[in-house]
Design a protein around this motif. Structure first.
Motif, PDB file in Angstrom:
ATOM      1  N   PHE A  72     -43.672   3.688  39.155  1.00  0.00           N
ATOM      2  CA  PHE A  72     -42.785   4.279  40.155  1.00  0.00           C
ATOM      3  C   PHE A  72     -42.717   3.274  41.304  1.00  0.00           C
ATOM      4  N   TRP A  73     -41.628   2.500  41.339  1.00  0.00           N
ATOM      5  CA  TRP A  73     -41.490   1.472  42.380  1.00  0.00           C
ATOM      6  C   TRP A  73     -40.865   2.106  43.626  1.00  0.00           C
ATOM      7  N   ASN A  74     -41.672   2.158  44.697  1.00  0.00           N
ATOM      8  CA  ASN A  74     -41.249   2.775  45.958  1.00  0.00           C
ATOM      9  C   ASN A  74     -40.739   4.196  45.744  1.00  0.00           C
ATOM     10  N   ARG A  75     -41.403   4.897  44.874  1.00  0.00           N
ATOM     11  CA  ARG A  75     -41.069   6.291  44.546  1.00  0.00           C
ATOM     12  C   ARG A  75     -42.377   7.057  44.384  1.00  0.00           C
ATOM     13  N   GLU A  76     -42.449   8.229  45.023  1.00  0.00           N
ATOM     14  CA  GLU A  76     -43.643   9.051  44.950  1.00  0.00           C
ATOM     15  C   GLU A  76     -43.483  10.149  43.913  1.00  0.00           C
ATOM     16  N   LEU A  77     -44.589  10.504  43.269  1.00  0.00           N
ATOM     17  CA  LEU A  77     -44.598  11.691  42.428  1.00  0.00           C
ATOM     18  C   LEU A  77     -44.808  12.891  43.346  1.00  0.00           C
ATOM     19  N   SER A  78     -43.728  13.594  43.619  1.00  0.00           N
ATOM     20  CA  SER A  78     -43.771  14.673  44.606  1.00  0.00           C
ATOM     21  C   SER A  78     -44.555  15.875  44.081  1.00  0.00           C
ATOM     22  N   GLU A  79     -45.138  16.619  45.021  1.00  0.00           N
ATOM     23  CA  GLU A  79     -45.818  17.864  44.634  1.00  0.00           C
ATOM     24  C   GLU A  79     -44.837  19.012  44.460  1.00  0.00           C
ATOM     25  N   GLU A  80     -43.578  18.798  44.790  1.00  0.00           N
ATOM     26  CA  GLU A  80     -42.568  19.830  44.600  1.00  0.00           C
ATOM     27  C   GLU A  80     -42.374  20.094  43.109  1.00  0.00           C
ATOM     28  N   THR A  81     -42.308  21.366  42.735  1.00  0.00           N
ATOM     29  CA  THR A  81     -42.145  21.725  41.326  1.00  0.00           C
ATOM     30  C   THR A  81     -40.703  22.071  40.974  1.00  0.00           C
ATOM     31  N   ASN A 119     -30.959  16.466  45.912  1.00  0.00           N
ATOM     32  CA  ASN A 119     -31.708  15.812  46.983  1.00  0.00           C
ATOM     33  C   ASN A 119     -32.900  15.083  46.367  1.00  0.00           C
ATOM     34  N   ASP A 120     -32.840  13.768  46.329  1.00  0.00           N
ATOM     35  CA  ASP A 120     -33.928  12.970  45.757  1.00  0.00           C
ATOM     36  C   ASP A 120     -34.949  12.686  46.848  1.00  0.00           C
ATOM     37  N   LEU A 121     -35.981  13.540  46.906  1.00  0.00           N
ATOM     38  CA  LEU A 121     -36.992  13.414  47.949  1.00  0.00           C
ATOM     39  C   LEU A 121     -38.093  12.437  47.573  1.00  0.00           C
ATOM     40  N   GLN A 122     -38.113  11.981  46.328  1.00  0.00           N
ATOM     41  CA  GLN A 122     -39.177  11.098  45.877  1.00  0.00           C
ATOM     42  C   GLN A 122     -38.865   9.629  46.155  1.00  0.00           C
ATOM     43  N   ARG A 123     -37.594   9.297  46.171  1.00  0.00           N
ATOM     44  CA  ARG A 123     -37.199   7.908  46.389  1.00  0.00           C
ATOM     45  C   ARG A 123     -37.290   7.569  47.866  1.00  0.00           C
ATOM     46  N   ARG A 124     -38.006   6.497  48.190  1.00  0.00           N
ATOM     47  CA  ARG A 124     -38.163   6.069  49.571  1.00  0.00           C
ATOM     48  C   ARG A 124     -37.223   4.903  49.858  1.00  0.00           C
ATOM     49  N   SER A 125     -36.824   4.767  51.102  1.00  0.00           N
ATOM     50  CA  SER A 125     -35.980   3.634  51.475  1.00  0.00           C
ATOM     51  C   SER A 125     -36.821   2.364  51.476  1.00  0.00           C
ATOM     52  N   SER A 126     -36.241   1.281  50.961  1.00  0.00           N
ATOM     53  CA  SER A 126     -36.978   0.030  50.849  1.00  0.00           C
ATOM     54  C   SER A 126     -37.049  -0.684  52.189  1.00  0.00           C
ATOM     55  N   GLU A 127     -38.159  -1.395  52.395  1.00  0.00           N
ATOM     56  CA  GLU A 127     -38.321  -2.225  53.586  1.00  0.00           C
ATOM     57  C   GLU A 127     -37.653  -3.589  53.413  1.00  0.00           C
ATOM     58  N   PHE A 128     -37.215  -3.889  52.186  1.00  0.00           N
ATOM     59  CA  PHE A 128     -36.568  -5.163  51.895  1.00  0.00           C
ATOM     60  C   PHE A 128     -35.067  -4.974  51.757  1.00  0.00           C
ATOM     61  N   ILE A 157     -37.296   7.082  29.835  1.00  0.00           N
ATOM     62  CA  ILE A 157     -38.029   8.247  29.331  1.00  0.00           C
ATOM     63  C   ILE A 157     -37.535   9.540  29.979  1.00  0.00           C
ATOM     64  N   VAL A 158     -37.089   9.470  31.247  1.00  0.00           N
ATOM     65  CA  VAL A 158     -36.532  10.664  31.887  1.00  0.00           C
ATOM     66  C   VAL A 158     -35.223  11.063  31.212  1.00  0.00           C
ATOM     67  N   PRO A 169     -30.157  20.562  36.774  1.00  0.00           N
ATOM     68  CA  PRO A 169     -31.450  20.679  36.093  1.00  0.00           C
ATOM     69  C   PRO A 169     -32.613  20.609  37.065  1.00  0.00           C
ATOM     70  N   ASN A 170     -33.777  21.064  36.601  1.00  0.00           N
ATOM     71  CA  ASN A 170     -35.019  20.918  37.355  1.00  0.00           C
ATOM     72  C   ASN A 170     -35.544  19.511  37.075  1.00  0.00           C
ATOM     73  N   GLN A 171     -35.224  18.593  37.966  1.00  0.00           N
ATOM     74  CA  GLN A 171     -35.561  17.189  37.737  1.00  0.00           C
ATOM     75  C   GLN A 171     -37.060  16.972  37.692  1.00  0.00           C
ATOM     76  N   GLN A 172     -37.818  17.712  38.482  1.00  0.00           N
ATOM     77  CA  GLN A 172     -39.273  17.562  38.494  1.00  0.00           C
ATOM     78  C   GLN A 172     -39.873  17.941  37.136  1.00  0.00           C
ATOM     79  N   ALA A 173     -39.367  19.036  36.549  1.00  0.00           N
ATOM     80  CA  ALA A 173     -39.878  19.454  35.244  1.00  0.00           C
ATOM     81  C   ALA A 173     -39.533  18.430  34.166  1.00  0.00           C
ATOM     82  N   ILE A 174     -38.314  17.915  34.214  1.00  0.00           N
ATOM     83  CA  ILE A 174     -37.903  16.907  33.237  1.00  0.00           C
ATOM     84  C   ILE A 174     -38.756  15.645  33.373  1.00  0.00           C
ATOM     85  N   GLU A 175     -38.996  15.232  34.614  1.00  0.00           N
ATOM     86  CA  GLU A 175     -39.791  14.032  34.864  1.00  0.00           C
ATOM     87  C   GLU A 175     -41.216  14.203  34.359  1.00  0.00           C
TER      88      GLU A 175
END
Length: 270
Positions: A72-81, A119-128, A157-158, A169-175
């Motif tokens: 996961f490059w600059n992306r967090e595995l969110s706790e949101e279900t 709303n993609d809350l896992q993707r973070r804005s890049s510093e580059f 894989i997603v 879809p429930n993107q978190q469940a699919i992921e």
């Protein structure tokens, strides 16, 4: 007399040519005999490509059964279900001006579309910049792969796991299904601005075992490569002195990030 002289010269030249041909035949035969008598060399063994990066990681990774790794490059595995969606309305307006004979006219065309957007809350804005971020990510992924790591692509894989999903879809469940079905270890690489870092960015790296959530490695680094001691001598104000160390390149920082990740992951697997 002149004719006789030419015949003698031609005869001598012919004898010389015949002698050269005979000598060449003897030399060729000798070379062939030497080659035939020489012991034949066995063909060189083809080198088996192994991990580029050694250390304790290579053996620990092999003992662990070469687990599949997703990054996961600059992306967090969110706790949101669940996945949140927002209603969006987009409009487009176009104005046209022209002449109808001697009269000026103006028309307005307006189009409005309504829908929903994830709303993609896992993707973070890049510093580059985007290009620099691409280079960092590609160097990191290729560095893992060249070191023998079994890397799988997150997007692929997603998509495979969500082929039958609907419009919302429930993107978190699919992921999560994708991670459990196609990977064994998740590596998160997050960025944050750091004025003291050589690239202006520090990285937080976390490696987790997907089956049980166990933390295998976690560290923060600025990616500063080790300073080489083999620096050339240059003339200074007080005589010859060692040249100042060169500033690290973006590629060097990315490769250092790979090395530190493999070191930490090897210790966690071992």
């Amino acid at each position: 007399m002149a004719c006789l002289h030419r015949r003698i010269v031609l005869t001598a030249l012919a004898r010389t040519a015949l002698a050269s041909v005979a000598l060449l035949g003897i030399v060729t035969a000798d070379v062939a005999a030497v080659r035939a008598a020489a012991p034949r060399r066995a063909p060189a063994a083809r080198a088996v490509r192994g991990p580029v990066y050694g250390g304790g990681f290579a053996s620990a990774y092999q003992r662990a059964g070469r687990p599949r790794v997703v990054v996961f490059w600059n992306r967090e595995l969110s706790e949101e279900t669940g996945t949140s969606y927002s209603g969006v309305v987009r409009g487009h307006s176009e104005q046209r001006t022209g002449f109808d004979g001697d009269e000026l006219y103006t028309t307005n065309d307006t189009e409005v579309r309504a829908g929903v957007e994830r709303n993609d809350l896992q993707r973070r804005s890049s510093e580059f910049t985007e290009r620099t971020d691409w280079k960092f990510e590609s160097t990191f992924l290729s560095g893992l792969a060249q070191s023998g790591v079994n890397v799988v692509d997150r997007t692929m894989i997603v998509r495979r796991s969500g082929r039958k999903a609907g419009n919302t879809p429930n993107q978190q469940a699919i992921e999560m299904d994708a991670l459990q079905g196609y990977a064994d270890i998740l590596i998160e690489v997050l960025q944050t601005g750091d004025d003291g870092a050589p690239s202006g960015v520090s990285f937080k790296v976390t490696a987790k075992r997907i089956s049980n959530g166990r933390i295998l490695a976690a560290f923060v680094t600025d990616g500063q490569p080790p300073v080489s001691t083999a620096r050339r001598w240059v003339a200074g104000p007080n005589g010859y002195e060692r040249a100042a160390p060169e500033a690290p390149t973006m590629g060097g920082i990315a490769r250092q990030l790979v090395n530190e990740t493999l070191d930490a992951l090897g210790a966690g697997l071992g």
